[in-house]
Design an enzyme around this catalytic site. Structure first.
Site, short mmCIF file in Angstrom:
data_model
loop_
_atom_site.label_atom_id
_atom_site.label_comp_id
_atom_site.label_asym_id
_atom_site.label_seq_id
_atom_site.Cartn_x
_atom_site.Cartn_y
_atom_site.Cartn_z
N ARG A 47 7.20 -1.82 9.02
CA ARG A 47 5.92 -1.88 8.94
C ARG A 47 5.14 -3.25 9.32
O ARG A 47 4.03 -3.51 9.74
CB ARG A 47 5.61 -1.67 7.33
N ASP A 149 -6.50 -1.12 -8.02
CA ASP A 149 -5.32 -0.91 -7.10
C ASP A 149 -5.26 -2.12 -6.20
O ASP A 149 -6.30 -2.95 -5.93
CB ASP A 149 -5.37 0.15 -6.01
#
Length: 284
Positions: A47, A149
């Site tokens: 990632r 979030d």
């Protein structure tokens, strides 16, 4: 998986040492409370290697040095890269009849306030909104859902409310017909949630690790599902402690199927499967 991400003796595009991994582990813990196990070594490389390419930086050390110098935009990208956002409509389905019954018992109250504290790409808060429409038998129930979030990328997806039809295939046909508008022409293959559902939800960025949360209760129910598993027990306790004053005295806290708050029985007690209520001590 990136073609250059391999384990063992095969070469990677970038050198990635144990020191680099430990440094990343410390940074993401301080920033987002996420506890990375050593088994995540390859995932972290895959990632973050994308971020090195995007920034045209030649090593993890240089990338992390730049991060720690205070690159606020990259901090956001770094955090977004390492958060996991698995979700689905009506995931852990047994929770929604419980939520509906809970709300139906409170219909004579003022406006119902709900909080989805890890909304990801929006499937969970939209599922909550659908349940409220069904509970009140109207597309304009007296309900407000706060959906938060940490990851700004997934919040953008959630706010758009557009999903590919394969993400909707497990929804019953009546729900699909009632709550979604199928795309046509160049939008074929996707569907948008009805605006009446979007009107029930406010999406906002929020880090559960922040010292202060710019939100007000009381909430009739809080969904915090499948996020606590990424935190260690002390971090979980701190978050649960901050939920207490934000939850109505008879409110409910919904957890994920693999989460248990037995280490916080002074704050919350189990009411039924993965559904908690405030302990007697917390209600005082």
């Amino acid at each position: 998986m990136d073609k250059n991400e391999v384990s063992g003796s095969r070469l990677r595009e970038y050198e990635f040492t144990s020191k680099d991994f430990d440094r990343i582990k410390d940074l993401i813990y301080k920033q987002a409370g996420i506890s990375l196990s050593s088994s995540k070594h390859n995932m972290v490389y895959s990632r973050l290697a994308k971020r090195l390419r995007a920034k045209n930086i030649g090593s993890f050390k240089a990338y992390l040095d730049n991060l720690e110098r205070g690159d606020s935009e990259e901090w956001e990208a770094f955090t977004n890269s390492l958060t996991t956002n698995l979700t689905a409509f009506f995931r852990e389905q047994h929770h929604f009849p419980i939520l509906q019954k809970h709300v139906e018992q409170r219909k004579n109250n003022n406006k119902i306030q709900l909080w989805c504290s890890a909304s990801s790409t929006g499937e969970e808060p939209y599922s909550m909104a659908m349940a409220m429409v069904q509970a009140y038998k109207t597309f304009t129930p007296p309900v407000h859902i706060l959906a938060t979030d940490l990851d700004t990328n997934v919040l953008e997806t959630a706010q758009r409310g557009v999903y590919s039809l394969d993400k909707l295939e497990k929804l019953p046909k009546d729900k699909l017909k009632s709550f979604f508008l199928k795309g046509k022409g160049r939008h074929a293959g996707s569907a948008r949630v009805r605006p009446e559902l979007s009107n029930l939800i406010t999406f906002r960025q929020l880090n559960l690790l922040d010292d202060q949360w710019p939100i007000r209760g009381p909430f009739d129910a809080i969904f915090c599902r499948n996020v606590m598993i990424y935190f260690d027990k002390p971090t979980q306790y701190k978050i649960l402690e901050k939920f207490v004053p934000l939850l109505a005295p008879d409110g409910l806290l919904f957890a994920g199927h693999s989460e248990s708050f037995q280490h916080a029985i002074d704050l919350f007690t189990l009411r039924e499967k993965t559904v908690y209520e405030l302990s007697k001590k917390s209600r005082v």
